[in-house]
Scaffold this motif. Structure first.
Motif, PDB file in Angstrom:
ATOM      1  N   VAL A 176      16.473  -0.077  -5.548  1.00 14.01           N
ATOM      2  CA  VAL A 176      15.131   0.466  -5.734  1.00 14.01           C
ATOM      3  C   VAL A 176      14.180  -0.577  -6.330  1.00 14.01           C
ATOM      4  CG1 VAL A 176      15.467   1.427  -8.068  1.00 14.01           C
ATOM      5  CG2 VAL A 176      13.861   2.509  -6.488  1.00 14.01           C
ATOM      6  N   LEU A 177      14.683  -1.443  -7.185  1.00 12.89           N
ATOM      7  CA  LEU A 177      13.834  -2.499  -7.743  1.00 12.89           C
ATOM      8  C   LEU A 177      13.453  -3.505  -6.665  1.00 12.89           C
ATOM      9  CD1 LEU A 177      15.644  -3.076 -11.160  1.00 12.89           C
ATOM     10  CD2 LEU A 177      13.324  -2.172 -10.847  1.00 12.89           C
ATOM     11  N   SER A 178      14.382  -3.786  -5.778  1.00 17.33           N
ATOM     12  CA  SER A 178      14.117  -4.723  -4.692  1.00 17.33           C
ATOM     13  C   SER A 178      13.085  -4.168  -3.714  1.00 17.33           C
ATOM     14  CB  SER A 178      15.419  -5.045  -3.950  1.00 17.33           C
ATOM     15  OG  SER A 178      15.175  -5.927  -2.872  1.00 17.33           O
ATOM     16  N   ASN A 179      13.169  -2.873  -3.438  1.00 20.64           N
ATOM     17  CA  ASN A 179      12.302  -2.259  -2.427  1.00 20.64           C
ATOM     18  C   ASN A 179      10.965  -1.763  -2.963  1.00 20.64           C
ATOM     19  OD1 ASN A 179      13.870  -2.311   0.099  1.00 20.64           O
ATOM     20  ND2 ASN A 179      15.325  -1.045  -1.015  1.00 20.64           N
ATOM     21  N   ALA A 180      10.889  -1.497  -4.255  1.00 18.82           N
ATOM     22  CA  ALA A 180       9.698  -0.806  -4.761  1.00 18.82           C
ATOM     23  C   ALA A 180       9.081  -1.439  -6.000  1.00 18.82           C
ATOM     24  CB  ALA A 180      10.048   0.660  -5.035  1.00 18.82           C
ATOM     25  N   THR A 181       9.221  -2.757  -6.142  1.00 13.28           N
ATOM     26  CA  THR A 181       8.541  -3.458  -7.235  1.00 13.28           C
ATOM     27  C   THR A 181       8.016  -4.796  -6.737  1.00 13.28           C
ATOM     28  OG1 THR A 181      10.684  -4.322  -7.956  1.00 13.28           O
ATOM     29  CG2 THR A 181       9.786  -2.501  -9.226  1.00 13.28           C
ATOM     30  N   THR A 182       7.019  -5.306  -7.426  1.00 10.27           N
ATOM     31  CA  THR A 182       6.481  -6.624  -7.106  1.00 10.27           C
ATOM     32  C   THR A 182       7.193  -7.678  -7.948  1.00 10.27           C
ATOM     33  OG1 THR A 182       4.781  -6.522  -8.826  1.00 10.27           O
ATOM     34  CG2 THR A 182       4.221  -5.587  -6.661  1.00 10.27           C
ATOM     35  N   LEU A 183       6.996  -8.927  -7.597  1.00 14.04           N
ATOM     36  CA  LEU A 183       7.601 -10.021  -8.366  1.00 14.04           C
ATOM     37  C   LEU A 183       7.088 -10.017  -9.806  1.00 14.04           C
ATOM     38  CD1 LEU A 183       7.451 -12.921  -5.739  1.00 14.04           C
ATOM     39  CD2 LEU A 183       9.451 -11.593  -6.421  1.00 14.04           C
ATOM     40  N   THR A 184       5.796  -9.741  -9.962  1.00 10.82           N
ATOM     41  CA  THR A 184       5.208  -9.692 -11.310  1.00 10.82           C
ATOM     42  C   THR A 184       5.863  -8.597 -12.138  1.00 10.82           C
ATOM     43  OG1 THR A 184       3.074 -10.509 -10.508  1.00 10.82           O
ATOM     44  CG2 THR A 184       3.075  -9.355 -12.623  1.00 10.82           C
ATOM     45  N   GLU A 185       6.090  -7.452 -11.517  1.00  7.82           N
ATOM     46  CA  GLU A 185       6.724  -6.341 -12.229  1.00  7.82           C
ATOM     47  C   GLU A 185       8.158  -6.681 -12.617  1.00  7.82           C
ATOM     48  OE1 GLU A 185       4.243  -2.595 -10.240  1.00  7.82           O
ATOM     49  OE2 GLU A 185       6.065  -3.354  -9.281  1.00  7.82           O
TER      50      GLU A 185
END
Length: 330
Positions: A176-185
């Motif tokens: 979920v972090l890979s699919n639903a977050t930006t690099l900044t996040e």
């Protein structure tokens, strides 16, 4: 939580029958420092995934119609497809970024609902709730605290079970972090766990990661240290470890998991045993459904009552009119 407990409506306190829904609503005025003090005294600790479920249930209604809402960008609508698996960080980030305030009163109500219905397993005697009722009298007129203030206290009783990260099973968290977050996040997530993520890693850091992932001892570590960076990357890849000095999003997530402080967390076996067989997400979903049904039912009753009163008024007016008319004729 067994099915029987889910349908439990009342609790007996000093032989007095108390409705659980009213009891947990009353408990929402108790400030977090008193709640934490009580839980620590009872040595009750709660898994982070319970906290995650409480946040998710709290803000879920706000994103229910996300696809048709102008509030969310197209990018966010795409990311919200993974909402059901969001980690604590993602849920809090969503709430903050889109001004979806986490309702502390509702959070506490759901929190107490779960505590009360699992009281026996958690080692809580019914009569202890009488003491908590006394606290509600003490704090009844106090304003509700903020979410941040509450969490400053609650962090003392929440813990991360083995195999979990940020309130989510590690493999699910990676996805979920890979699919639903930006690099900044992801970088901000790292800071939350005291990990500064570099733009790229050096050879020593690469060796550290590969050694940790492959469980190398010191001798094996010294052996790969003789290789070049490119050779180490190829060596790792042949052993199903994808790592590079140029950190991509997945690498950054792995970097956090590897570099975050590895503290030996207490097992809190009893708490895990209590919640292990309980689908908290499903329970809270059903709880929300019951709340909505109750509100609809109350509104329906109010409409019926109002209609009945209107009918009586019409009958009275008609009767008075009839009497006036007949007297006038006479």
């Amino acid at each position: 939580m067994a099915g029987k407990k889910k349908s439990e409506d009342f609790i007996f306190l000093y032989n007095k029958k108390e409705k659980i829904s009213k009891l947990v609503k009353d408990f929402t005025v108790i400030p977090s420092h008193e709640i934490v003090k009580y839980l620590l005294n009872k040595e009750i600790y709660l898994p982070n995934y319970l906290h995650k479920a409480l946040i998710r249930k709290n803000i879920a209604p706000a994103i229910a119609d996300a696809d048709s809402s102008n509030k969310f960008s197209d990018e966010m609508k795409f990311r919200l497809r993974w909402f059901d698996k969001f980690t604590i960080f993602q849920l809090e980030r969503l709430a903050l970024g889109y001004q979806l305030p986490i309702n502390v009163t509702e959070y506490k109500k759901d929190f107490w609902d779960i505590i009360v219905r699992n009281r026996s397993e958690l080692g809580i005697n019914n009569l202890e709730f009488v003491k908590l009722q006394n606290l509600t009298l003490k704090y009844a007129r106090e304003p509700q605290e903020s979410y941040d203030a509450m969490m400053e206290e609650f962090r003392q009783v929440y813990f991360e079970p083995d195999g979990y990260f940020d309130g989510t099973l590690i493999e699910d968290a990676k996805e979920v972090l890979s699919n639903a977050t930006t690099l900044t996040e992801i970088r901000d997530l790292g800071k939350r766990y005291n990990v500064e993520i570099p733009r790229r890693i050096n050879k020593k850091q690469l060796i550290d990661i590969v050694s940790l992932k492959l469980g190398f001892d010191e001798e094996k570590r010294e052996e790969i240290a003789k290789k070049s960076i490119l050779e180490i990357e190829r060596y790792a890849k042949r052993r199903k470890v994808n790592v590079s000095i140029e950190l991509k999003k997945d690498d950054m997530i792995e970097y956090i998991l590897i570099k975050m402080p590895q503290t030996v967390a207490p097992k809190y076996t009893n708490s895990l045993k209590v919640f292990a067989g309980m689908n908290i997400e499903e329970y809270l979903y059903n709880l929300k459904f019951q709340e909505i049904a109750s509100v609809v039912s109350d509104k329906r009753k109010k409409r019926v009552r109002t209609g009945f009163l209107v009918l009586i008024a019409i009958v009275v007016v008609a009767a008075v009119g009839y009497l006036i008319y007949t007297n006038f004729i006479v």
